[in-house]
Design an enzyme around this catalytic site. Sequence first.
Site, PDB file in Angstrom:
ATOM      1  N   TRP A 192       0.836  -1.205   0.000  1.00 35.66           N
ATOM      2  CA  TRP A 192       0.000   0.000   0.000  1.00 35.66           C
ATOM      3  C   TRP A 192       0.868   1.252   0.000  1.00 35.66           C
ATOM      4  CZ3 TRP A 192      -0.501   4.242   3.183  1.00 35.66           C
ATOM      5  CH2 TRP A 192      -1.633   5.037   3.003  1.00 35.66           C
ATOM      6  N   HIS A 193       1.982   1.199   0.688  1.00 31.72           N
ATOM      7  CA  HIS A 193       2.819   2.394   0.796  1.00 31.72           C
ATOM      8  C   HIS A 193       3.555   2.728  -0.495  1.00 31.72           C
ATOM      9  CE1 HIS A 193       2.121   2.089   5.145  1.00 31.72           C
ATOM     10  NE2 HIS A 193       2.523   3.343   5.198  1.00 31.72           N
ATOM     11  N   GLY A 194       3.767   1.768  -1.359  1.00 33.01           N
ATOM     12  CA  GLY A 194       4.432   2.119  -2.599  1.00 33.01           C
ATOM     13  C   GLY A 194       4.770   0.920  -3.461  1.00 33.01           C
TER      14      GLY A 194
END
Length: 468
Positions: free
Chosen positions: A319-321
């Site tokens: 989700w963060h990258g």
Amino acid sequence: MVFSSLLFLFFFLPITVLIYYISPMNFRNAILLVVSLIFYAWGEPLYIFIMIFSTVFDYINGLLIDKYRHRKLIVRSIFIGSMAGSLGILGFFKYANFVVDNINQVFQLNIQVADLPLPVGISFYTFQTMSYVIDVYLDKVPVQKNIISFGAYVAMFPQLVAGPIVKYGYIAGQLVSRKVSLDRFGEGAELFIRGLAKKVLLANNIGLLWASVKATQIEELSVLSAWLGIIAFTLQIYFDFSGYSDMARGLGKMFGFDFMENFRYPYISKSVTEFWRRWHISLGSWFREYVYIPFGGNRSGLMKQLRNLLVVWFLTGLWHGASWNFIVWGLYFGFFVMIEKLFLLQSLGRRPAFVGHVYTLMVVIIGWVLFEVENLTSAWRFISVMFGFGGNGFADQQALYDLSTNIVLFFVLAICATPLPGKMLSCMKEKWRIAGVITIPLVYLLFMFLSTAYLVNETYNPFLYFRF
């Protein structure tokens, strides 16, 4: 546009507040929707149509699920289509290049894809529209038939670009009726100014040290420089993101909304499990409710619980990258959460509290290297320098200079990362009421003045979570 900008503070926000409060109550959701679209379009004039499409798409899906509630096959098809559509949009803009790059490397191909910039806030508003459809599908919340109210929920500018992730069920009642008063407005203004000061006066200043260390060749870093740099980033990302969350919550209160707390002094934690109950609370809550529990949570035995944790932490990293750094970072924390559940929490509970604090901070600081350094090879080399395995010296003139010029700032940041300042403020309000009536407003005016002065004179004003 960002909250910590002169344009927002002295133009956009005052005009928005004025229009909002002179408008009749029935028009206020519409006002919020319009100003939120303007806020988003200011920096993303084309990508605003993606957000509008996501909003309309899941608004219609909610209506269709409600309409065909008793026809399970149709409802399931609509639900699957909604999830596929939302995740497809997110996947295309956020992960397409990552997937293609890895396919090219594995199969020695040269597939080309358009290098599109990531729409700001897409991870946040996609999760919000998804949570709405999921809750309507599970009959946890009533369907929203007013598209203006639903649009205001998705696009509301205080939490649009970086959260907190607001689940529809949490805010549904507030979209219909909310309390607006001078006291609540004042509480919101205080919270906003505290967040602004955290972001501008604390995060930005310590961020300069990390920017300097990060720009230095690894071969030239001393052990002390590496530790000073990553501790600086550890503090920067907390005050940056929690400051933004405080500003978002403060703005929400100013417009009559209550958003969930997103940070609860995570660096005082005595375990990694506790850290993640205090850090980015809205994201952890989303994954727990919509991934971990539906997968079975801890109800089906230890092995399945560990599997579910592994899935959640893989997705948390992803989700963060779109990078292996983030995936490894997520799995890294998942590993510690799992071993804590197996045996480590019990062991830590028998030790003095400082042991848990030191252990947690070490795990978190090393984790931030994986999060922030551009690739896994560089991250490993940086960690090697930190622990003296890179052949670099312990300290050099630059490291000693950085330590001496930032030691007071480090001390202030360490204190502000604990509940102590908040307790002191509460004590002033309760025990010294007369003095507090004068002193506390002056303190907030000073915070506002110093933040404004900094923004006038400085060009370093990043916001770290915009890229997610």
